[in-house]
Design an enzyme around this catalytic site. Sequence first.
Site, PDB file in Angstrom:
ATOM      1  N   HIS A 234       0.895   4.483   2.197  1.00 44.21           N
ATOM      2  CA  HIS A 234       0.382   5.011   3.461  1.00 44.21           C
ATOM      3  C   HIS A 234       0.495   6.539   3.442  1.00 44.21           C
ATOM      4  O   HIS A 234       1.273   7.106   2.675  1.00 44.21           O
ATOM      5  CB  HIS A 234       1.128   4.387   4.645  1.00 44.21           C
ATOM      6  CG  HIS A 234       0.717   2.964   4.917  1.00 44.21           C
ATOM      7  ND1 HIS A 234       0.457   2.488   6.188  1.00 44.21           N
ATOM      8  CD2 HIS A 234       0.520   1.919   4.082  1.00 44.21           C
ATOM      9  CE1 HIS A 234       0.114   1.205   6.112  1.00 44.21           C
ATOM     10  NE2 HIS A 234       0.148   0.827   4.846  1.00 44.21           N
TER      11      HIS A 234
ATOM     12  N   HIS B 235      -9.252   2.581  -1.004  1.00 44.01           N
ATOM     13  CA  HIS B 235      -8.351   3.685  -0.698  1.00 44.01           C
ATOM     14  C   HIS B 235      -7.482   3.946  -1.938  1.00 44.01           C
ATOM     15  O   HIS B 235      -7.119   2.986  -2.638  1.00 44.01           O
ATOM     16  CB  HIS B 235      -7.433   3.322   0.469  1.00 44.01           C
ATOM     17  CG  HIS B 235      -8.159   2.968   1.734  1.00 44.01           C
ATOM     18  ND1 HIS B 235      -7.747   1.946   2.560  1.00 44.01           N
ATOM     19  CD2 HIS B 235      -9.252   3.519   2.313  1.00 44.01           C
ATOM     20  CE1 HIS B 235      -8.563   1.883   3.609  1.00 44.01           C
ATOM     21  NE2 HIS B 235      -9.491   2.822   3.476  1.00 44.01           N
TER      22      HIS B 235
ATOM     23  N   HIS C 107     -11.500   0.325   2.606  1.00 51.37           N
ATOM     24  CA  HIS C 107     -10.423  -0.451   1.992  1.00 51.37           C
ATOM     25  C   HIS C 107     -10.980  -1.416   0.932  1.00 51.37           C
ATOM     26  O   HIS C 107     -12.075  -1.953   1.098  1.00 51.37           O
ATOM     27  CB  HIS C 107      -9.701  -1.237   3.090  1.00 51.37           C
ATOM     28  CG  HIS C 107      -8.569  -2.066   2.581  1.00 51.37           C
ATOM     29  ND1 HIS C 107      -7.355  -1.523   2.234  1.00 51.37           N
ATOM     30  CD2 HIS C 107      -8.474  -3.390   2.328  1.00 51.37           C
ATOM     31  CE1 HIS C 107      -6.559  -2.494   1.809  1.00 51.37           C
ATOM     32  NE2 HIS C 107      -7.210  -3.638   1.859  1.00 51.37           N
TER      33      HIS C 107
ATOM     34  N   HIS D  46      -3.613   3.866   5.494  1.00 51.88           N
ATOM     35  CA  HIS D  46      -3.589   3.852   4.031  1.00 51.88           C
ATOM     36  C   HIS D  46      -3.957   5.237   3.499  1.00 51.88           C
ATOM     37  O   HIS D  46      -4.867   5.886   4.019  1.00 51.88           O
ATOM     38  CB  HIS D  46      -4.592   2.824   3.487  1.00 51.88           C
ATOM     39  CG  HIS D  46      -4.272   1.414   3.865  1.00 51.88           C
ATOM     40  ND1 HIS D  46      -4.977   0.339   3.393  1.00 51.88           N
ATOM     41  CD2 HIS D  46      -3.299   0.911   4.670  1.00 51.88           C
ATOM     42  CE1 HIS D  46      -4.453  -0.768   3.879  1.00 51.88           C
ATOM     43  NE2 HIS D  46      -3.441  -0.458   4.671  1.00 51.88           N
TER      44      HIS D  46
ATOM     45  N   ARG E 190       3.967  -4.363   9.568  1.00 55.75           N
ATOM     46  CA  ARG E 190       4.617  -3.620   8.486  1.00 55.75           C
ATOM     47  C   ARG E 190       6.094  -4.030   8.437  1.00 55.75           C
ATOM     48  O   ARG E 190       6.883  -3.583   9.252  1.00 55.75           O
ATOM     49  CB  ARG E 190       4.462  -2.125   8.757  1.00 55.75           C
ATOM     50  CG  ARG E 190       2.993  -1.719   8.877  1.00 55.75           C
ATOM     51  CD  ARG E 190       2.826  -0.281   9.339  1.00 55.75           C
ATOM     52  NE  ARG E 190       1.405   0.096   9.385  1.00 55.75           N
ATOM     53  CZ  ARG E 190       0.957   1.336   9.509  1.00 55.75           C
ATOM     54  NH1 ARG E 190       1.826   2.350   9.615  1.00 55.75           N
ATOM     55  NH2 ARG E 190      -0.330   1.582   9.532  1.00 55.75           N
TER      56      ARG E 190
ATOM     57  N   HIS F 235       0.824  -1.221   0.000  1.00 56.08           N
ATOM     58  CA  HIS F 235       0.000   0.000   0.000  1.00 56.08           C
ATOM     59  C   HIS F 235       0.852   1.263   0.000  1.00 56.08           C
ATOM     60  O   HIS F 235       1.991   1.249   0.453  1.00 56.08           O
ATOM     61  CB  HIS F 235      -0.860   0.086   1.285  1.00 56.08           C
ATOM     62  CG  HIS F 235      -1.505  -1.178   1.698  1.00 56.08           C
ATOM     63  ND1 HIS F 235      -1.269  -1.784   2.919  1.00 56.08           N
ATOM     64  CD2 HIS F 235      -2.376  -1.981   1.038  1.00 56.08           C
ATOM     65  CE1 HIS F 235      -1.975  -2.897   2.994  1.00 56.08           C
ATOM     66  NE2 HIS F 235      -2.646  -3.052   1.878  1.00 56.08           N
TER      67      HIS F 235
ATOM     68  N   HIS G 283       3.615  -5.539   3.875  1.00 54.59           N
ATOM     69  CA  HIS G 283       3.151  -6.192   5.100  1.00 54.59           C
ATOM     70  C   HIS G 283       3.579  -7.652   5.186  1.00 54.59           C
ATOM     71  O   HIS G 283       3.928  -8.277   4.185  1.00 54.59           O
ATOM     72  CB  HIS G 283       1.627  -6.097   5.166  1.00 54.59           C
ATOM     73  CG  HIS G 283       1.143  -4.697   5.423  1.00 54.59           C
ATOM     74  ND1 HIS G 283       0.852  -4.227   6.672  1.00 54.59           N
ATOM     75  CD2 HIS G 283       0.949  -3.660   4.568  1.00 54.59           C
ATOM     76  CE1 HIS G 283       0.477  -2.960   6.579  1.00 54.59           C
ATOM     77  NE2 HIS G 283       0.534  -2.582   5.320  1.00 54.59           N
TER      78      HIS G 283
ATOM     79  N   ASP H 294      -4.500   1.660  -2.023  1.00 53.72           N
ATOM     80  CA  ASP H 294      -4.660   0.193  -2.043  1.00 53.72           C
ATOM     81  C   ASP H 294      -4.098  -0.394  -3.329  1.00 53.72           C
ATOM     82  O   ASP H 294      -4.731  -0.331  -4.387  1.00 53.72           O
ATOM     83  CB  ASP H 294      -6.140  -0.178  -1.912  1.00 53.72           C
ATOM     84  CG  ASP H 294      -6.702   0.122  -0.537  1.00 53.72           C
ATOM     85  OD1 ASP H 294      -5.916   0.389   0.390  1.00 53.72           O
ATOM     86  OD2 ASP H 294      -7.944   0.087  -0.401  1.00 53.72           O
TER      87      ASP H 294
END
Length: 160
Positions: free
Chosen positions: A53, A85, A76, A68, A148, A51, A125, A88
Amino acid sequence: MGILKAVAVISSPSGNINVKGSLQFIQDTSTGVTHVKGTILGLTPGLHGFHIHALGDTTNGCNSTGPHFNPLNMDHGAPSDQTRHAGDLGNIIAGSDGVAELSIKDKQIPLSGPHSILGRAVVVHAEPDDLGRGGHELSKTTGNAGARVGCGIIGLQSSV
Ligand SMILES: *[C@@H]1O[C@H](CO)[C@@H](O)[C@H](O)[C@H]1NC(C)=O
Ligand SMILES: [Cu+2]
Ligand SMILES: [Zn+2]
């Protein structure tokens, strides 16, 4: 008009993991599409949520990069969903060697304008992103993608 470029050097600020890599972002300003490409190493084999962020803040490792990137205040989702998002980007896939080769094209991650991702962070992630469909309490906010494990700040690069 033309091409804008940015770069993010991926690292894992929190000690015991060694995720690293380098990503390039190339936006064609006539179509608005940004192409993300590069390599990330040191992952466990399989799917990893990926993603943009909201914040380019790594004072507390990847944990301080915020939620995000979500300028339109959506739930999401998957990159192909209407409801998602902006940040995403779905999942990347690491092979048995722990290496993920990426090539993602997306219209919601421009390098200029009010929804620019410059100065924000790209985050990898530990777990797969369920794309909002997992039925977990976190599915509609994070895709329940877990810790993360790597991140980098997206910075402007010379376009020549
Ligand atoms: C980040 O948050 C995770 C929990 O999700 C925690 O285990 C980890 O220690 C935190 N890392 C830092 C650098 O604070
Ligand atoms: Cu994320
Ligand atoms: Zn999201």
